[in-house]
Design a protein around this motif. Structure first.
Motif, short mmCIF file in Angstrom:
data_model
loop_
_atom_site.label_atom_id
_atom_site.label_comp_id
_atom_site.label_asym_id
_atom_site.label_seq_id
_atom_site.Cartn_x
_atom_site.Cartn_y
_atom_site.Cartn_z
N SER A 1 -55.73 98.82 -19.72
CA SER A 1 -56.07 98.57 -18.31
C SER A 1 -55.50 99.68 -17.43
O SER A 1 -54.36 100.11 -17.59
N LEU A 2 -56.32 100.13 -16.48
CA LEU A 2 -55.88 101.17 -15.54
C LEU A 2 -55.00 100.60 -14.44
O LEU A 2 -54.34 101.34 -13.72
N THR A 3 -55.00 99.27 -14.30
CA THR A 3 -54.23 98.66 -13.21
C THR A 3 -53.10 97.78 -13.70
O THR A 3 -52.11 97.59 -13.00
N LEU A 4 -53.21 97.23 -14.92
CA LEU A 4 -52.21 96.28 -15.39
C LEU A 4 -51.19 96.89 -16.34
O LEU A 4 -50.06 96.42 -16.41
N ASP A 5 -51.58 97.92 -17.08
CA ASP A 5 -50.69 98.50 -18.08
C ASP A 5 -49.89 99.67 -17.51
O ASP A 5 -50.27 100.28 -16.51
N THR A 6 -48.79 99.96 -18.19
CA THR A 6 -47.97 101.12 -17.85
C THR A 6 -48.53 102.36 -18.54
O THR A 6 -48.85 102.31 -19.73
N TRP A 7 -48.65 103.45 -17.81
CA TRP A 7 -49.25 104.67 -18.35
C TRP A 7 -48.20 105.77 -18.51
O TRP A 7 -47.55 106.16 -17.54
N GLU B 1 -47.41 89.67 -15.50
CA GLU B 1 -46.59 88.88 -14.58
C GLU B 1 -45.24 88.55 -15.20
O GLU B 1 -44.22 88.55 -14.51
N LYS B 2 -45.25 88.26 -16.51
CA LYS B 2 -43.99 87.95 -17.18
C LYS B 2 -43.05 89.15 -17.14
O LYS B 2 -41.85 89.01 -16.87
N ARG B 3 -43.61 90.36 -17.42
CA ARG B 3 -42.77 91.55 -17.38
C ARG B 3 -42.19 91.77 -15.98
O ARG B 3 -41.02 92.10 -15.82
N MET C 1 -41.72 89.51 -13.67
CA MET C 1 -40.74 88.47 -13.38
C MET C 1 -39.42 88.74 -14.11
O MET C 1 -38.34 88.55 -13.55
N GLU C 2 -39.53 89.18 -15.37
CA GLU C 2 -38.31 89.48 -16.12
C GLU C 2 -37.55 90.64 -15.48
O GLU C 2 -36.32 90.63 -15.41
N GLN C 3 -38.32 91.65 -15.03
CA GLN C 3 -37.67 92.78 -14.38
C GLN C 3 -37.01 92.35 -13.07
O GLN C 3 -35.88 92.75 -12.77
N LYS C 4 -37.71 91.53 -12.31
CA LYS C 4 -37.15 91.05 -11.05
C LYS C 4 -35.94 90.17 -11.31
O LYS C 4 -34.93 90.25 -10.61
N HIS C 5 -36.06 89.34 -12.36
CA HIS C 5 -34.94 88.47 -12.72
C HIS C 5 -33.71 89.29 -13.10
O HIS C 5 -32.59 89.01 -12.69
N SER C 6 -33.97 90.35 -13.91
CA SER C 6 -32.86 91.20 -14.32
C SER C 6 -32.24 91.93 -13.13
O SER C 6 -31.01 92.03 -13.02
N THR C 7 -33.10 92.40 -12.22
CA THR C 7 -32.59 93.11 -11.03
C THR C 7 -31.74 92.20 -10.16
O THR C 7 -30.65 92.56 -9.72
N ILE C 8 -32.26 91.00 -9.92
CA ILE C 8 -31.53 90.07 -9.07
C ILE C 8 -30.26 89.61 -9.74
O ILE C 8 -29.22 89.43 -9.11
N ARG D 1 -58.20 88.45 -20.83
CA ARG D 1 -57.73 89.07 -19.59
C ARG D 1 -56.60 88.25 -18.97
O ARG D 1 -55.64 88.81 -18.43
N LEU D 2 -56.72 86.92 -19.03
CA LEU D 2 -55.67 86.07 -18.48
C LEU D 2 -54.35 86.28 -19.23
O LEU D 2 -53.28 86.26 -18.63
#
Length: 747
Positions: A453-459, A234-236, A238-245, A226-227
């Protein structure tokens, strides 16, 4: 080798006796060397082992220090503390092993060398001495003259006494030799056996220790999975935020303003400003200012409590200051004091002034705004799923994957153990699971259960709709049909071993499936006949060519159900045929039931051109049905006798959403039918612009990945975005993809 000396030969003092003595003495000397060497090696081993224990203890103390440092993380602290305690036990076991080694090898063998071999050496010295005395007596007796009676008598007496003494000492020496030869075996074997028993006890203690630790380590492994999922998420992000910024333009002051706004936390504006002190020197200091909760505050350091400059912005005004030497200054004036501030540029000054003015106005109409926000939250959603604020809208309007799936009957609790609020799902079964049951499902393998995961994965939208078509109640009616009859109780939350056995029996062995009953059989009057018109329509559709597409009826919506009369009595069908017909009827519960009864997901109907359930799902016009079959292992490239696979049929029928789905799942668009036509040729002849676009994009993306050596990669962002848009449209606004069929019906 055991070597003994004969007592009779000893009395004779024969050459054989002397040779035997020489051989024994040489053997004992070599034995002494070997034992001395072994004892020294044992001492080195014990010293090295003790040094290892010291180093291991220091390492264990380091783990404990790390555990204390991680006191804010319960999982890490508990795990490290438990592991350090176990290592301490192993150090204790090592210490006991080395102590026993010292007693069994070092002490015991040293005692043998010092005591028994010393007695042997002493006896040897006495024997050698008396042997020499005997030889001298013999020589003297032989040399005495016959006429000297007195000397003859004296020599004879000396020889007699010497021989008597020699025999006594020689017999003692031989006895010592024979006892030593016998004892050496027992001493060596006893010492080594004691040493090996010490090792046996050591490894048994270690095995028992880690057997107790094993279940905890297994549970920790599940937590680690799970970790890893959380870290990947979190990595995805962060990468998305990094790319956006990174794409932002920081060359202008405007970009700084956008970056520093945090409306979610009530911060309207924040950033660095110079503030003029109110002391006599009027010094300027750089501080971090923010407008939040209708107040103007600043901080010197992050941990400092904010200093309030203006407690209520409704009571203040803001204005430019051009009468001082510094540039970009403005003043915030309250009834009790004023504050002179300086921005880094004119644009920033204007932004700060505007922000203060806006906050002043907002403070007056705050209650009105709150009411308006409440109205917006309670109003129904009118936007499409592909809007720019999709994730935010979902959270506000209850449309997240978790909320939508849990609304399905039975999905509010785990399908297998009944634990409330499950956060995981098996996408090929269409059920929700608690985290512990999801770990057990994952261990079954993806051919039985695919966990997400219903909360962590993209659907994906089609997958989300699939989950909403099935649910725990539907699946349990199939997979737990005989649970009550068999008197079996479902496992309770926390019963890990019981859960593993139950889930394996339920989904792998399918022990609870009622194989003699079809719960969803059609009505009796519909079992006896087959709708000829429906059958002919389905067969005619499978033979359509591109030129016939104007006669194809429009694609059905997901909620429709075709005439169920195509089903004969289910007990006359094999599961494969049941799956085949249910796929055309878009009847997902009946499809799930057929799979539970052992249906081959790639079953081919030899009476209908060897069409597969996936091809029937295409003909039935359901995107969700296709998704269900693909999730359960359907071959996206299996073709009928005409050489047409699912992609061919979807192209012929103009089912854009299905074409998009099959391309995403690796359909081979280069395959040709018996007429030599691939899907792109068919789409071009039919002038279906949407499908032509999808096929050409997929082909370009494939060629690009091959040229760049990116095998197995999804492709560039443009390709993914376009396919994502088509998926959203096919799942949520299918009428937009019916343009081709609607235009065809006009002819």
């Amino acid at each position: 080798m055991k070597m003994t000396v004969d007592f009779e030969e000893c009395l004779k003092d024969s050459p054989r006796f002397r040779a035997a003595l020489e051989e024994v003495e040489g053997d004992v000397a070599e034995l002494e060397l070997k034992l001395d060497k072994l004892v020294k090696l044992c001492i080195v081993m014990i010293d090295t082992g003790k040094a290892f224990c010291v180093a291991n203890k220091q390492f264990m103390n380091g783990i404990r220090d790390l555990a204390q440092y991680s006191s804010n993380d319960a999982v890490v602290e508990t795990s490290l503390t438990k592991f350090s305690d176990s290592l301490q036990e192993m150090i204790n076991f090592h210490t006991i092993l080395f102590d026993q080694t010292q007693r069994s090898i070092k002490a015991q063998l040293q005692n043998f060398v010092k005591e028994d071999l010393r007695k042997f050496k002493d006896a040897k010295k006495q024997f050698e001495k008396v042997s020499e005395e005997k030889e001298n007596a013999l020589v003297k007796n032989a040399q005495v003259q016959r006429n000297k009676q007195h000397e003859v008598e004296e020599a004879t007496n000396i020889l007699t006494a010497t021989r008597k003494c020699f025999r006594h000492i020689a017999l003692d020496y031989v006895l010592q030799i024979n006892v030593l030869q016998s004892k050496r075996r027992s001493e060596i074997l006893k010492s080594m056996l004691s040493f090996m028993y010490a090792h046996l006890a050591f490894f048994h203690q270690g095995y028992d220790l880690f057997s107790e630790l094993g279940p905890y380590m297994k549970d920790l492994g599940a937590q680690l999975d799970r970790l890893v999922v959380d870290a990947a998420k979190e990595k995805r992000e962060m990468e998305q935020k990094h790319s956006t910024i990174q794409q932002k333009d920081f060359s202008s002051d405007d970009s700084k303003l956008e970056y520093n706004v945090d409306a979610a936390n009530g911060i309207v504006m924040e950033g660095y400003l110079f503030k003029r002190a109110s002391n006599a020197f009027k010094t300027w200091n750089r501080r971090w200012f923010s407008i939040q909760n209708n107040q103007l505050v600043y901080q010197k350091k992050f941990k400092d409590n904010p200093t309030v400059v203006v407690e209520d912005l409704r009571l203040c005004t803001v204005k430019h200051c051009e009468d001082i030497e510094r540039r970009f200054c403005f003043e915030v004036v309250s009834p009790t004091k004023s504050c002179m501030l300086q921005a880094d540029s004119e644009k920033l000054r204007q932004a700060w002034i505007k922000a203060v003015q806006t906050s002043i106005a907002t403070a007056y109409r705050e209650k009105g705004d709150e009411s308006e926000k409440l109205d917006k939250k309670s109003s129904p959603s009118t936007g499409s799923l592909d809007s720019g604020n999709e994730s935010k809208d979902k959270l506000l309007k209850g449309e997240s994957a978790l909320q939508r799936v849990q609304c399905i009957p039975g999905n509010a609790s785990c399908c297998d153990c009944g634990l409330a609020d499950p956060r995981w799902a098996s996408i090929n079964l269409g059920i929700t699971l608690c985290i512990e049951c999801s770990g057990i499902h994952r261990s079954l393998g993806v051919h039985f259960s695919k966990v997400r995961s219903l909360t962590l994965d993209t659907w994906e939208p089609e997958l989300l709709k699939l989950m909403c078509e099935l649910g725990n109640d539907v699946i349990n009616r199939v997979y737990e049909a005989k649970v009550e009859k068999m008197g079996i109780k479902k496992p309770q939350p926390g019963q890990r071993q019981e859960k593993e056995a139950y889930i394996k029996a339920k989904y792998v062995e399918r022990k609870f499936v009622d194989k003699y009953s079809m719960s969803s059989s059609p009505p009796e009057q519909e079992k006896k006949t087959v709708s000829k018109s429906s059958e002919e329509k389905r067969l005619s559709i499978s033979k359509l060519g591109p030129s016939d597409q104007v006669r194809v009826p429009p694609q059905s919506s997901e909620g429709e159900r075709q005439d169920s009369s195509v089903f004969l009595d289910s007990k006359h069908f094999n599961p494969g045929l049941q799956l085949y017909r249910a796929s055309y009827e878009k009847n997902l519960p009946k499809m799930a039931e057929a799979l539970a009864h052992g249906a081959d997901v790639n079953w081919a109907n030899s009476e209908e051109n060897k069409a597969t359930p996936l091809i029937q799902a295409v003909l039935g016009g359901s995107l969700v049905t296709c998704e269900f079959l693909l999730q359960n292992g359907a071959n996206v490239n299996q073709r009928d006798v005409q050489g047409r696979g699912p992609l061919h049929h979807a192209t012929v029928l103009g089912h854009t959403g299905q074409v998009c789905l099959f391309l995403k799942r690796g359909a081979n668009q280069h395959a040709t039918d018996e007429e030599g036509k691939d899907p792109l040729t068919i789409a071009v002849e039919a002038a279906n612009a949407d499908i032509v676009t999808l096929l050409r994009l997929a082909r370009m993306n494939e060629e690009m990945r091959e040229s760049e050596g990116l095998y197995g990669q999804p492709g560039d962002e443009t390709y993914q975005d376009i396919f994502r848009d088509f998926s959203q449209m096919a799942s949520n606004n299918p009428e937009k993809l019916n343009r081709f069929q609607q235009d065809s019906q006009k002819f």
